[in-house]
Design a protein around this motif. Sequence first.
Motif, PDB file in Angstrom:
ATOM      1  N   PRO A  88       1.093  -0.907  -0.048  1.00  0.00           N
ATOM      2  CA  PRO A  88       0.051  -0.160   0.221  1.00  0.00           C
ATOM      3  C   PRO A  88       1.286   1.312  -0.261  1.00  0.00           C
ATOM      4  O   PRO A  88       1.907   1.580   0.378  1.00  0.00           O
ATOM      5  CB  PRO A  88      -0.960  -0.053   1.052  1.00  0.00           C
ATOM      6  CG  PRO A  88      -0.726  -1.400   1.742  1.00  0.00           C
ATOM      7  CD  PRO A  88       0.823  -1.610   1.396  1.00  0.00           C
ATOM      8  N   ASP A  93      -5.691   4.741   0.550  1.00  0.00           N
ATOM      9  CA  ASP A  93      -6.797   4.072   0.603  1.00  0.00           C
ATOM     10  C   ASP A  93      -6.252   3.063   0.903  1.00  0.00           C
ATOM     11  O   ASP A  93      -7.122   2.140   1.040  1.00  0.00           O
ATOM     12  CB  ASP A  93      -8.283   4.172  -0.237  1.00  0.00           C
ATOM     13  CG  ASP A  93      -7.974   3.978  -1.281  1.00  0.00           C
ATOM     14  OD1 ASP A  93      -6.367   3.704  -1.906  1.00  0.00           O
ATOM     15  OD2 ASP A  93      -9.093   4.063  -2.681  1.00  0.00           O
ATOM     16  N   GLY A  94      -4.727   1.479   0.721  1.00  0.00           N
ATOM     17  CA  GLY A  94      -4.688   0.568   0.782  1.00  0.00           C
ATOM     18  C   GLY A  94      -4.283  -0.273  -1.148  1.00  0.00           C
ATOM     19  O   GLY A  94      -3.504  -0.975  -0.405  1.00  0.00           O
TER      20      GLY A  94
END
Length: 258
Positions: A88, A93-94
Amino acid sequence: MRQLATLPDDLLRLPVAHRALHDRSDGRPENSRAAIRAAIAAGYAIEIDLQLTADGQAVVFHDYDLKRLTAETGAVRKRTAAELEQIPLTGGDGEGIPGFDEVLALVAGQVPLLVEIKDQDGAMGPDVGPLEAAAAAALAGYDGPVAVMSFNPHSMAEMARLAPDLPRGLVTSAYDPSKWPLSPEVCDHLRRIPDFDRVEAAFISHEAADLGRARVRALHGEGVPVLCWTIRSLAAEAAARKLADNITFEGYLAAIPG
């Protein structure tokens, strides 16, 4: 005699979002899918960076090492593209590190792309080739407005060989030896921009604070498009536009010409 590829008009008209329209505080790390989508939505041209993976793929990432932009450490080129996709980006947001093919599919010609091929030699020397080959292969089927560039002239010479119809340019600088991990001799050489004709460049993207340099002014006077990096305020933009044809910006929203 072959007609040299020219810089797409919209890379002279539309401000270029540096590493896409990134803002980590808003969940958009640099060179991320989120930052690319934001730049497309805003109508900006997009600058992205390419690095090489362990399995010979081009990924969209600026640094050679993972530590500044992710929670991992170590060289990007020691990981496969699949491994990098699972790492990430910090502040996002990952989402992981995107591949160049995926980014090309995401942009799909909606806005212009300015693609910087990062030096893989380590000293702006001739040890290049795999990243250029990966970039050329990815771009072979792309029909949107795009240009490639690099600080390393050898990289652009290789792109001239691999993809002669693709517009290419040199990223140029004042090359202050105290700020570059290069020998003074290499800095002196690159500062003079002696490779412009050899690599059949269509443009330069020059360090904004050094736009008054005689060699830059001479190229501009010959009709060579001059872009600049990196602009971080409206005031800096106004000053740069007196000497450059377009800007690469970050940290604020540049105005798009009507």
